[in-house]
Design an enzyme around this catalytic site. Structure first.
Site, PDB file in Angstrom:
ATOM      1  N   ASP A 144       0.843  -1.190   0.000  1.00 19.45           N
ATOM      2  CA  ASP A 144       0.000   0.000   0.000  1.00 19.45           C
ATOM      3  C   ASP A 144       0.883   1.246   0.000  1.00 19.45           C
ATOM      4  OD1 ASP A 144      -2.445   1.189  -0.115  1.00 19.45           O
ATOM      5  OD2 ASP A 144      -2.756   1.232   2.039  1.00 19.45           O
TER       6      ASP A 144
ATOM      7  N   TYR B 174       1.126   5.684  -0.436  1.00 17.75           N
ATOM      8  CA  TYR B 174       0.627   6.842   0.319  1.00 17.75           C
ATOM      9  C   TYR B 174       0.666   8.032  -0.632  1.00 17.75           C
ATOM     10  CZ  TYR B 174       0.292   9.346   4.891  1.00 17.75           C
ATOM     11  OH  TYR B 174      -0.105  10.068   5.992  1.00 17.75           O
TER      12      TYR B 174
ATOM     13  N   HIS C  87      -4.638  13.711   1.041  1.00 14.06           N
ATOM     14  CA  HIS C  87      -4.833  12.873   2.225  1.00 14.06           C
ATOM     15  C   HIS C  87      -3.597  12.921   3.121  1.00 14.06           C
ATOM     16  CE1 HIS C  87      -5.720   9.409   4.797  1.00 14.06           C
ATOM     17  NE2 HIS C  87      -4.533   8.933   4.470  1.00 14.06           N
TER      18      HIS C  87
ATOM     19  N   ASP D  99      -9.179   0.110   2.078  1.00 11.40           N
ATOM     20  CA  ASP D  99      -8.200  -0.356   3.062  1.00 11.40           C
ATOM     21  C   ASP D  99      -8.702  -0.005   4.460  1.00 11.40           C
ATOM     22  OD1 ASP D  99      -5.710  -1.607   3.559  1.00 11.40           O
ATOM     23  OD2 ASP D  99      -4.819   0.346   3.989  1.00 11.40           O
TER      24      ASP D  99
ATOM     25  N   GLN E 133      -4.245   1.867  15.330  1.00 13.79           N
ATOM     26  CA  GLN E 133      -3.111   2.399  14.576  1.00 13.79           C
ATOM     27  C   GLN E 133      -2.288   3.389  15.399  1.00 13.79           C
ATOM     28  OE1 GLN E 133      -4.396   3.977  10.803  1.00 13.79           O
ATOM     29  NE2 GLN E 133      -2.333   4.497  10.109  1.00 13.79           N
TER      30      GLN E 133
ATOM     31  N   TYR F  60       1.716   2.128  15.873  1.00 14.25           N
ATOM     32  CA  TYR F  60       2.465   2.368  14.625  1.00 14.25           C
ATOM     33  C   TYR F  60       3.904   2.840  14.816  1.00 14.25           C
ATOM     34  CZ  TYR F  60       2.462   7.485  14.169  1.00 14.25           C
ATOM     35  OH  TYR F  60       2.712   8.819  14.311  1.00 14.25           O
TER      36      TYR F  60
ATOM     37  N   THR G  29      -4.879   6.423   0.273  1.00 16.07           N
ATOM     38  CA  THR G  29      -6.173   7.100   0.300  1.00 16.07           C
ATOM     39  C   THR G  29      -6.166   8.308  -0.629  1.00 16.07           C
ATOM     40  OG1 THR G  29      -6.358   6.440   2.593  1.00 16.07           O
ATOM     41  CG2 THR G  29      -7.880   8.139   1.834  1.00 16.07           C
TER      42      THR G  29
END
Lengths: 432, 432
Positions: free
Chosen positions: A136, A138, A143, A246, A253, A257, A363
């Protein structure tokens, strides 16, 4: 654009003759998953068709490979390469167009039409690819900026690396599911009181369950370990696109993270739309990405200006009571990095990609208030209620809520090419 | 411990009768990869054996499943569950022990021995499992502390979440390779001058290429999406263990890892040892993990005190000139979280694990100066030369260097159980 003889293709159908997306279906007559394409409100069952027609007549390059349409995934088809995908899609377009030179094969063959042309609502859709690895990115600039600004202020919203490389991380392939699969609210460690010392999390259901509106891209041609894919060779390696949700648990998170990135906040589920829109079908809808003022490293320099797609994206939220509100509208050109750039970066150090690997865009949000691809942004991290139909509202998702992503591109010359839906409904967490 | 009739088993062999690790081989007579076990300096080819002997006589529970030994991976065998693994291992131990009740089957059958009992040096080893997803944890306490202290000082070495959960991230499954596979030095974005503003990385070969000494664990029994695995049910889900070298490019990592974690710094290659040591073989060597003063969340509470293994770990560095120095010696009990805890945490939110999925422990270092499982620690982030045989030294790896990981457990009562080697030699980066 040619028109099709297939009945009931509305002018606003995502699955026009200009599209011809590929998917994996099981049908009332053939419960083992196999290959079909979508056309209007119907599907054309390529396995059923190939049992009665010599498909090598329509697309000669699949000769000897016709069993690719009997496979339970699109991997074997994807692996054949862009030239074959193009020929097969064009061959199907010819077969389904009003002025088809192959009228006798299907258009005028009622018996075969009954076997191979089925209502979409009569078939079950499956995960289209066997996904080896899921990555994934970014790359949605607005976003990344909005979320960074939320937690670190607008001046430190983006780390300095954001403008020099497509930031990405490895996701979880085993929990990628097809649209319609119910999504269980995850349990995880959550810090209810971030101010208290020592920091003591509790284990419980996520209270901040969110969606993420993304575009996914599947790999067609693999690259050998130790060899990178040049950004201008990337097209040959990209098979097609899907919508990707997702799902994210923001509270899980936030606690987990540091320092290695998101883990249980993401790995419980990611949903994708069932129909893979081939890369060729999106070619007429190219657009320029969000401007990056930092000059790109050599390996990220693309030969074309228009490196992303101009597609409308929408998010619907349907409450347990059945009321639907479109809570976000944006466009897929709100990316600062293209999929060719993501692939070139991913393989820069020699990481091997396999057919069926999935890349997520990250996103996608626009700059405006109702253009955000997550509730994190729409609710300003839970501080603002997102208003729904009637008197209802949300900050994050409730049990029973359903999220539906949609995407389509259209132009007067090229017709409409859309993705259909990527849906998922939340059900309650497991008891601890 | 019983002794074996197989010749040439040294008392210091990793592959004693007490071990019986499983692997995938191709042999001069049978080039298609299939299942074997290691014993001393030999392998017992289970596919060749099953072609001549009714294995259901020795391990009745595989009856009807004997073709598991003809498969190119151990996944089918792993999926049969711990009880079957135990019976098969014990059956092979009985077959190979001096006092075997099955003497006529193999020990006294010279013709079959010639077919099924081959010198290890005559066979080629393959990746033992088809790996769906690879997850790397960070459970080596002394490593996590040392690296954290290096970059943030000893007081902020570990984030507060470190003591409440096994921190992990998703790795790249496609670049997991078997011991002996050459490792290409990765190219990536590197910030040569971190003080200069604006920050301008260059693209080039990593100058800080490192190894990481880890233990890997393969999943046997899958769990359904949405259902977690209890920490005290985890044993049934764990198949066996390998050595894992999670090659790392420290300079690429430093520039890319904010905010989503390591990506290209890790995904170019991870090496594993070829023989999977079954979980049962390590049972006699249990030990207590590094003490965690924070009381565990309920789902991480284990019913046993001794939740990790007491195994010696060693790292050799061999220069291009062929000189070998053992640069680190440590012990696998230097973990603060056990594999059952990692699995319980990984599945807490419902993430599905599949047979063949790989969990890495994270780098294992001891508290002492020469007990570090990475050059990052041994060289204090490049500030101190690690002395090698003769006049040579290293901070990070040079082209032509080979890193070899080794691990074994032993006790007078239980004999010696070892992993053999996990080797990888660096070759030069691709030209930009």
């Amino acid at each position: 654009m040619a028109s099709s003889w297939v009945p009931n293709i509305s002018p606003t159908s995502d699955f026009s003759l200009a599209n011809i997306p590929f998917g994996i279906v099981s049908t009332p007559n053939d419960p083992s998953p196999h290959v079909a394409v979508a056309i209007g409100t119907s599907i054309l069952d390529l396995k059923a068709l190939s049992a009665h027609v010599d498909l090598a007549e329509i697309f000669p390059s699949v000769k000897g490979n016709v069993d690719i349409f009997s496979q339970p995934t699109l991997n074997a088809f994807a692996q054949l390469g862009r030239a074959v995908h193009r020929e097969v899609r064009q061959g199907i377009q010819a077969l389904l167009s009003t002025d088809t030179p192959h009228g006798a094969l299907l258009r005028d063959n009622d018996e075969l039409k009954e076997k191979a042309l089925l209502p979409q609502r009569s078939v079950k859709m499956h995960l289209p690819m066997a996904i080896g690895d899921y990555t994934d990115f970014y790359a949605g600039y607005h976003h990344a900026f909005a979320v960074g600004a939320m937690f670190r202020g607008p001046e430190h919203a983006l780390a300095p690396n954001y403008s020099t490389m497509p930031i990405g991380y490895h996701g979880r392939a085993s929990s990628v599911v097809v649209s319609g699969t119910p999504i269980r609210r995850p349990v995880g460690q959550i810090l209810l009181d971030p101010a208290a010392e020592p920091k003591q999390p509790v284990t419980g259901p996520s209270r901040r369950l969110d969606f993420e509106l993304e575009l996914g891209c599947f790999i067609a041609k693999p690259n050998e370990m130790g060899r990178s894919v040049g950004v201008n060779e990337a097209d040959e390696h990209l098979f097609g696109y899907v919508l990707l949700n997702d799902w994210s648990a923001r509270d899980i998170q936030l606690w987990e993270y540091v320092p290695l990135g998101p883990f249980n906040a993401k790995n419980f589920a990611s949903s994708i739309s069932p129909w893979v829109v081939l890369a060729d079908a999106l070619e007429p809808f190219r657009a320029s990405a969000v401007e990056n003022k930092t000059p790109p490293q050599e390996y990220l320099k693309e030969g074309r200006e228009q490196n992303v797609f101009d597609m409308r994206l929408e998010v619907d939220l349907t409450t347990p009571e059945g009321d639907t509100t479109t809570i976000a509208r944006t466009n897929s050109k709100n990316l600062m990095w293209s999929f060719p750039q993501m692939l070139a970066h991913h393989t820069l150090g020699g990481c091997p990609m396999r057919t069926g690997d999935l890349l997520g865009s990250g996103t996608i949000s626009g700059p405006g208030a109702n253009e955000s691809g997550s509730l994190l942004e729409l609710s300003n991290n839970g501080k603002k209620e997102v208003l729904l139909y009637g008197m209802d509202s949300r900050t994050f998702l409730k049990d029973g809520d359903e999220v539906t992503l949609r995407a389509f591109a259209s132009s007067s010359g090229s017709g409409r090419v859309g993705f259909g839906e990527c849906r998922g409904r939340i059900y309650s967490a497991a008891r601890a």
